[in-house]
Design a protein around this motif. Structure first.
Motif, PDB file in Angstrom:
ATOM      1  N   ARG A  16      -8.615 -34.989  -5.417  1.00  8.68           N
ATOM      2  CA  ARG A  16      -8.254 -36.312  -4.917  1.00  8.68           C
ATOM      3  C   ARG A  16      -9.365 -36.798  -3.989  1.00  8.68           C
ATOM      4  O   ARG A  16      -9.664 -36.143  -2.978  1.00  8.68           O
ATOM      5  CB  ARG A  16      -6.920 -36.278  -4.177  1.00  8.68           C
ATOM      6  CG  ARG A  16      -6.454 -37.656  -3.698  1.00  8.68           C
ATOM      7  CD  ARG A  16      -5.073 -37.579  -3.065  1.00  8.68           C
ATOM      8  NE  ARG A  16      -4.621 -38.881  -2.602  1.00  8.68           N
ATOM      9  CZ  ARG A  16      -4.007 -39.778  -3.367  1.00  8.68           C
ATOM     10  NH1 ARG A  16      -3.771 -39.495  -4.632  1.00  8.68           N
ATOM     11  NH2 ARG A  16      -3.628 -40.935  -2.864  1.00  8.68           N
ATOM     12  N   THR A  18     -10.825 -40.135  -1.795  1.00  7.59           N
ATOM     13  CA  THR A  18     -10.364 -41.387  -1.192  1.00  7.59           C
ATOM     14  C   THR A  18     -11.457 -41.987  -0.321  1.00  7.59           C
ATOM     15  O   THR A  18     -11.966 -41.336   0.595  1.00  7.59           O
ATOM     16  CB  THR A  18      -9.110 -41.151  -0.323  1.00  7.59           C
ATOM     17  OG1 THR A  18      -8.133 -40.424  -1.080  1.00  7.59           O
ATOM     18  CG2 THR A  18      -8.522 -42.470   0.134  1.00  7.59           C
ATOM     19  N   ASP A  38     -12.560 -44.054  -5.070  1.00  6.35           N
ATOM     20  CA  ASP A  38     -11.233 -43.440  -5.120  1.00  6.35           C
ATOM     21  C   ASP A  38     -11.074 -42.823  -6.512  1.00  6.35           C
ATOM     22  O   ASP A  38     -11.335 -43.481  -7.523  1.00  6.35           O
ATOM     23  CB  ASP A  38     -10.121 -44.472  -4.912  1.00  6.35           C
ATOM     24  CG  ASP A  38     -10.151 -45.102  -3.524  1.00  6.35           C
ATOM     25  OD1 ASP A  38     -10.561 -44.418  -2.572  1.00  6.35           O
ATOM     26  OD2 ASP A  38      -9.765 -46.278  -3.402  1.00  6.35           O
ATOM     27  N   THR A  40      -8.659 -39.640  -8.733  1.00  8.32           N
ATOM     28  CA  THR A  40      -7.720 -38.531  -8.813  1.00  8.32           C
ATOM     29  C   THR A  40      -7.883 -37.852 -10.165  1.00  8.32           C
ATOM     30  O   THR A  40      -7.883 -38.514 -11.206  1.00  8.32           O
ATOM     31  CB  THR A  40      -6.265 -39.022  -8.665  1.00  8.32           C
ATOM     32  OG1 THR A  40      -6.117 -39.652  -7.389  1.00  8.32           O
ATOM     33  CG2 THR A  40      -5.295 -37.857  -8.761  1.00  8.32           C
TER      34      THR A  40
END
Length: 231
Positions: A16, A18, A38, A40
């Motif tokens: 993940r 960010t 960003d 995932t």
């Protein structure tokens, strides 16, 4: 001895990312290699990172692998906050990531076996290091070339050694940066088939930077980067 038994169901690492930012100084200016990224990636996924040369593909992989340090943002791999690591914890994290590069980065004076062993030498383990390295060389089809030095191997064989080296620490995450960039198309196909087979057998998440559409098409998902941003 394989790093994991054939048919392993281990699912790989979750990623993940960010608000990731990385800047590089160049001359009198600044180049942004990652601009508020960003991302995932679920455990066990195969994800291609595509884009033109200089777009930030390698930077993203280097940040996730902790080869480079982010200026801003957060990287989490499973329950580890990578951006907060330092010292021994950072070294331990790096040792658990598998890296495959375009230029192989083998040590020319060492044999194939010793190149695979190299990442394990400073680490105390509960297994036979030589046995594991030999098992991985056999898995990549080079069990009979363990004493050969890199200069005695073809480009495809050198990349196979590099893949075995990447797996010797039992990684749950494999980062491949243009893994076929220095190979002809036929050898490149062989290497990609090998990577996919090993990904399945060893239970890894695979994140691969590539400019080749044919390789990206084999992945479950493609992420395109331009000027450090996902587009």
């Amino acid at each position: 001895m394989s790093a994991l038994p054939r048919g392993s169901t281990r699912s790989g690492a979750n990623i993940r990312v960010t608000g990731l930012v990385k800047r590089f100084r160049s001359g009198g200016g600044t180049i942004v290699g990652a601009d508020q990224i960003d991302l995932t990636v679920p455990a066990g996924a195969t994800v291609a990172v595509t884009g033109p040369s200089g777009s930030g593909k390698s930077t993203l992989l280097h940040l996730i692998g902790a080869i480079e340090r982010a200026d801003e943002g957060r990287i989490e791999v499973d329950d580890i906050e990578v951006t907060g690591l330092s010292g021994r914890r950072l070294a331990r994290y790096r040792s658990g990531i598998g890296f495959v590069f375009q230029r192989f980065h083998l040590l020319p004076a060492l044999s194939a076996l010793d190149n695979v062993l190299a990442p394990l030498l400073p680490i105390r383990t509960g297994f036979d290091k030589v046995e594991r390295a030999r098992g991985l060389l056999a898995e990549v089809g080079l069990g009979d070339r363990e004493r050969a030095q890199p200069g005695q191997l073809s480009g495809g064989q050198q990349q196979r050694v590099a893949i075995a080296r990447a797996l010797v620490g039992q990684p749950r995450l494999l980062l491949a940066d243009e893994p076929t960039g220095n190979l002809d198309s036929a050898t490149g196909d062989e290497i990609m088939n090998l990577l996919w087979r090993l990904r399945d057998e060893h239970g890894m998440t695979l994140l691969m930077a590539t400019h080749e559409a044919s390789l990206a098409d084999r992945c479950e998902r493609t992420v395109r980067i331009h000027d450090g941003r996902i587009v």
